[in-house]
Design a protein around this motif. Structure first.
Motif, short mmCIF file in Angstrom:
data_model
loop_
_atom_site.label_atom_id
_atom_site.label_comp_id
_atom_site.label_asym_id
_atom_site.label_seq_id
_atom_site.Cartn_x
_atom_site.Cartn_y
_atom_site.Cartn_z
N ALA A 207 49.51 89.18 -80.19
CA ALA A 207 50.51 88.99 -81.36
C ALA A 207 51.29 88.08 -81.51
N HIS A 208 51.78 87.69 -80.22
CA HIS A 208 52.85 86.57 -80.21
C HIS A 208 52.61 85.29 -79.32
N ALA A 209 53.07 84.21 -79.84
CA ALA A 209 52.50 83.07 -79.12
C ALA A 209 53.64 83.34 -77.72
N GLY A 210 53.30 82.48 -76.63
CA GLY A 210 54.19 82.49 -75.54
C GLY A 210 53.29 83.05 -74.23
N GLY A 211 52.50 83.30 -74.16
CA GLY A 211 51.52 83.85 -72.87
C GLY A 211 52.52 84.70 -72.23
N SER A 212 52.68 84.35 -70.64
CA SER A 212 53.25 84.96 -69.79
C SER A 212 54.68 84.67 -69.82
N ALA A 213 55.14 83.48 -70.85
CA ALA A 213 56.56 83.41 -70.81
C ALA A 213 57.22 84.45 -71.87
N ASN A 214 56.30 85.29 -72.45
CA ASN A 214 57.01 86.34 -73.29
C ASN A 214 57.46 87.46 -72.35
N TRP A 215 57.24 87.56 -71.10
CA TRP A 215 57.64 88.64 -70.13
C TRP A 215 58.28 88.08 -68.95
N SER A 216 58.21 86.94 -68.57
CA SER A 216 58.94 86.39 -67.69
C SER A 216 60.41 86.17 -67.96
N GLY A 217 61.18 86.57 -66.61
CA GLY A 217 62.83 86.16 -66.94
C GLY A 217 63.27 84.68 -66.88
N GLU A 218 62.38 83.95 -66.47
CA GLU A 218 62.89 82.49 -66.42
C GLU A 218 63.20 81.77 -67.98
N THR A 219 64.04 80.82 -67.55
CA THR A 219 64.47 80.06 -68.82
C THR A 219 63.91 78.70 -69.03
#
Length: 999
Positions: A207-219
């Motif tokens: 539903a959202h763009a971003g892939g694993s970036a959505n749940w990783s804590g990195e910046t």
């Protein structure tokens, strides 16, 4: 309300509660939840039962690779089974049922199958149900006895019977660059291509763009990766040359960079908007494709690895960071690589308690030891989990020392308490679409995974990010940017890329897939394939990866081996004493992810079906015709009178045509203009018979074969000039014939000077036949005669009807003297009405497809029912059309041994001897056995009541057909419970000499 929901964090809207039911129990989640995250938030860990053993299973993943939590979504009375709970966005009123259990998910009597584990191991059905060699149950009889029970036990979800009232759409799209996957690499690729002016489509399954970036804590660039991805996606949406498709899974890659996808348009809503479809099926043709599909985390294989609350480390991280849900209170992490440590830190920040990290590696890097300390976890290096404890929920695990060289454990087992076990066995890049495009996977020993090969020089796809094995976010950003530039043909230049900050260990896992300890260890969770099953396949000789797959069903479940494939191959490789790349991998095939049947059938049924209408369509409707689909066309079925059945109507129409005259709309026949200096030579090569010597003003019946020597299509071709031919084809095959001709002209014989143009829609056609047909034409045709001298059989003349230019050919499909009248399409109704008016004194009647079919069966003409892709010219008694003077398409293959065998099926006629109707598709047998139908010698292709014979008749394809003329056989039609005697006769039922047609 949600015992495992964190106070803050995630994308869910805690101010918007959402009510749904699971197995009849009401639950509450929040807007933004998936069914999986909402169930976990409510403390529900039991999500399904396994296929074979009915073992209790919980969530393993958080995405479309989920093998365990398959559910049935209820939309009123409509059931849609086998939907991953991880891909269902909850909405008010959502009703879901678990599957493969009875009477309930908590208490399933099917779990008794676990007691018979040794008896129902891999391939048991091949060996158990064949029956003894002798006795009353020999051979297939035993299988027939068991089949009903086995088929009821097979499968997972149960399909419903209520019609699906949802709307589905079909879309075609064209773009310069298609980017599949919207993680950091995909976003950078889309941005780079768009900045250089390319038309871009970006497809994202979630539903959202971003892939694993959505749940990783990195910046990234100083902001949380999820926020950076949201900003990038919003910027792309504002570009006029970018189309961002969310909730869109690209599931297939085909020739010519044609990719297919399904967009879930309204599944996440309680009710679709006005005119809004449920699913939209996309066919996307792209100049270049960037595959940024990421990678799937793999489980580890050890006893008890399938217990509920055992899941992938990345899945737990996603539930915590994207949905604000902690799947357990206390976790133990079991890993062979560094990525699990990063997941551990994310979970710790979200409020989880990490009891221990169990790492099979003795030498764990200092950076990872520091992360374990920061997480407050005991680090057990050089250890492995050897068992899980609990019932339908995890209570703890047992660990022992582990020897990486032998894969065995030793020493005293230690028990650790936890209600959640997270495992990480390395990562497998999602190379499925590249494999479908023809790329051969290459083994990377460092990553212990199959990677796509470097794209060929002329390849139209490129890869980026974890898809290529690049697990560094910074590297993925750079690789995505470069791929986007390359995809649109732009030169790389100086540019400022985003900066990713993260703590990275080595992405390379230890080469450990299996922990050798006593107990049942699962490789494929959904199909219950165990380590023992893989080794049994090896012992029984099923060592090829393709044989392993089919014998054990490894990787054949709905997740298509996304989590199980590599582990299964590794275990087989060890059994064979070979390295994994020598054993190889199976070829990934579409669909990459499940596709609803409604999406496949989009706009091909009901009121949404495309309507292709003949020029005379309105006249037919106004005069009482019942219309029916014929391919993409609508054609009259009958012109019924009040109170008439279909049979009564077509019998009346056919009898009237035989007695006086009838007229039928034939505008739907395929019509192709074949023109040019080499047109005659081209037709000689295409048809089995000669056309180069056909005089101008004459037509000839022609037959085409496929390259393999089987019959392809038939029709007439008219010579209008020295270099001008009009070819007619069957209605259903018009497109296929055009494609066939264009292929040979463009690829095989490009030297021929020939032009092909489809002119089907240019001409309206009416076929008028019967004893009075010539008199009717003579009454209305001007500027030409239609007598036998002016218009002999297969002759062509040009004249006018009601001042409209027409072209008339004398040919017959009904067996009567008949003429096809072609006029410009815009004047089709005008000419038709003039013919009807001229025919009124002669008793002319319009007739539909049912009467047309009845008369063609009486005459023994073949159509697509007989030219079905399995028959030859000889099977259809058309071998008189096979020229011995020239080669033609299929001539090199038509005399193969199997195609000229004496026992082949041949076209015959059937007479019903019990006075009852015959049904298309019914089998022909020499003796009836209603209890065990068998011994088919052929089947019925078309059947009708013959007004000319006063009997029910049929055409059929029967083994050794001609030799059986005059003999008796039987109909065996168990689906319709129709059995009865027939006589096998010639397929020429009516006027075999052709006196009526030529008279």
């Amino acid at each position: 309300m949600n015992p495992r929901r964190t106070a803050t964090g995630g994308r869910v809207n805690r101010q918007r509660p959402v009510r749904f039911t699971f197995d009849g129990t009401a639950y509450t989640g929040h807007a933004g939840d998936t069914l999986a995250s909402a169930l976990l938030a409510n403390g529900v860990v039991l999500a399904g039962r396994s296929f074979k053993y009915h073992r209790p299973r919980g969530l393993l993943s958080a995405g479309l690779d989920e093998p365990n939590a398959l559910v049935t979504v209820m939309r009123g009375k409509v059931r849609e089974p086998n939907v991953p709970a991880t891909m269902i966005e909850i909405h008010d009123g959502l009703t879901v049922e678990s599957q493969n259990r009875f009477p309930s998910l908590a208490f399933d009597i099917g779990a008794v199958n676990q007691l018979a584990g040794k008896l129902i191991s891999a391939g048991f059905y091949y060996k158990t149900f064949m029956g003894p060699a002798i006795g009353p149950l020999k051979g297939t009889r035993f299988w027939m006895l068991c089949e009903h029970v086995i088929r009821r036990a097979a499968g997972l979800g149960r399909a419903g019977e209520a019609p699906d009232t949802s709307r589905y759409e079909r879309m075609n799209a064209f773009c310069d660059v298609l980017v599949v996957g919207s993680g950091p690499a995909g976003l950078m690729a889309a941005s780079a291509a768009a900045e250089h002016g390319a038309n871009v489509i970006l497809a994202e399954a979630d539903a959202h763009a971003g892939g694993s970036a959505n749940w990783s804590g990195e910046t990234i660039d100083g902001m949380l990766a999820a926020d950076w991805a949201a900003d990038m996606a919003a910027g792309l949406r504002e570009r006029p040359n970018v189309r961002l498709l969310r909730r869109t899974a690209v599931w297939g890659c085909y020739d010519g960079n044609t990719l297919v996808a399904v967009e879930r348009v309204s599944d996440h809503k309680a009710k679709a908007g006005p005119g809004e479809p449920r699913h939209r099926h996309w066919v996307i043709r792209a100049r270049s494709v960037v595959l940024a599909t990421g990678a799937f985390e793999r489980p580890l294989v050890f006893p008890g690895n399938d217990r509920p609350s055992v899941m992938l480390a990345s899945a737990a991280e996603r539930y915590a960071n994207e949905f604000g849900v902690l799947p357990a209170e206390t976790f133990i992490v079991f890993t062979n690589n560094d990525s699990a440590y990063l997941s551990t830190i994310s979970l710790k920040k979200a409020g989880a308690n990490i009891a221990a990290i169990v790492d099979v590696r003795q030498d764990v890097g200092e950076a990872m030891r520091i992360l374990a300390s920061e997480a407050g976890a005991e680090l057990l290096a050089g250890h492995a989990v050897v068992a899980t404890e609990g019932g339908k929920a995890l209570r703890g695990v047992k660990v022992q020392r582990f020897n990486m060289t032998s894969g065995t454990v030793s020493g005293e087992a230690r028990s650790l308490s936890a209600d959640g076990l997270l495992m990480s066995g390395g990562w497998s890049p999602a190379i499925h679409l590249a494999s479908q495009a023809g790329a051969k996977a290459e083994w990377d020993n460092g990553l212990q995974a199959f990677l796509p090969p470097a794209p060929a020089r002329n390849s139209r796809w490129l890869g980026a990010g974890a898809f290529t094995g690049n697990f560094s976010t910074g590297g993925a950003l750079a690789e995505g940017h470069a791929a986007g530039l390359a995809a649109c043909g732009a030169e790389p230049g100086e540019t400022s890329l985003p900066t990713a900050e993260t703590t990275l260990g080595s992405p390379e896992p230890a080469p450990v897939f299996e922990i050798k300890a006593p107990g049942k260890a699962f490789v494929d969770f959904q199909h219950d394939v165990t380590v023992d099953d893989v080794r049994l396949a090896h012992r029984e000789g099923f060592v090829s990866v393709e044989h392993l797959k089919r014998y054990t069903t490894l990787g054949m479940a709905t997740d298509q081996g996304k989590t199980s494939n590599v582990a299964g191959l590794a275990i087989m490789a060890e059994a064979r004493g070979l390295p994994i790349p020598d054993v190889g991998t199976t070829r990934f095939r579409p669909p990459f992810s499940p596709v609803s049947l409604g999406a496949f059938a989009a706009e091909r049924y009901g009121d949404l079906r495309p309507e292709r209408l003949t020029p005379m369509h309105d006249w037919h409707v106004e005069h009482g015709a019942t219309m029916q689909p014929a391919g993409l066309w609508f054609r009259p079925q009958i012109y019924g009178l009040a109170g008439e059945t279909i049979e009564q109507a077509y019998v009346r129409e056919a009898a009237a045509t035989r007695e006086a005259a009838g007229i039928v709309d034939v505008s739907t026949l395929g019509k192709i203009a074949v023109q040019g200096p080499d047109a005659a030579e081209f037709l000689d090569r295409v048809y089995t018979n000669m056309f180069s010597f056909l005089p101008v003003g004459k037509a000839r019946y022609g037959l085409m074969l496929r390259e393999d020597g089987l019959a392809f299509d038939d029709g007439t071709t008219w010579r209008l000039g020295d270099n001008d031919f009009l070819m007619t084809t069957t209605t259903a095959n018009a497109g296929k014939v055009m494609q066939h001709l264009e292929y040979f002209l463009d690829v095989i014989w490009p030297e021929l000077k020939v032009s092909l143009v489809s002119v089907t829609d240019q001409w309206a056609g009416a076929a008028i036949g019967g004893p009075s047909a010539r008199d009717i034409l003579a009454a209305c045709v001007r500027k030409t005669g239609v007598d036998n001298k002016a218009l002999p059989f297969m002759g062509i003349v040009h004249g006018t009807i009601a001042d409209v230019p027409v072209m008339i050919c004398r040919l017959s499909f009904s067996g009567e003297m008949a003429f096809e009248v072609y006029s410009p399409a815009d004047y089709g109704t005008h000419v038709w009405e003039a013919l009807m008016e001229a025919g009124r004194p002669f008793g002319l009647v319009p007739y539909g497809m049912e009467a047309l079919g009845a008369m063609r069966i009486e005459k023994g003409h073949v159509t697509g029912a007989e030219i079905d892709g399995r028959t030859t010219a000889r099977d259809l008694h058309l071998d008189w059309m096979l020229s011995k003077k020239k080669p033609f398409i299929g001539s090199a293959m038509m005399d193969r041994e199997g195609l000229i065998a004496s026992g082949r099926i041949q076209l015959v006629g059937l007479l019903s001897l019990d006075g009852r109707p015959l049904g298309g598709g019914a089998h022909i047998v020499e003796a009836v056995d209603q209890e065990n139908p068998h011994g088919s010698i052929g089947h019925i292709t078309a059947a009708c009541y013959s007004p000319a014979l006063g009997k029910y008749i049929a055409l059929a394809l029967v083994e050794g057909g001609k030799a059986r003329h005059g003999s008796r056989a039987f109909i065996s039609d168990p689906l319709r419970n129709r059995y009865g005697p027939v006589e096998i006769v010639s397929h020429h039922f009516f006027d075999p000499e052709g006196s009526r047609m030529h008279g």
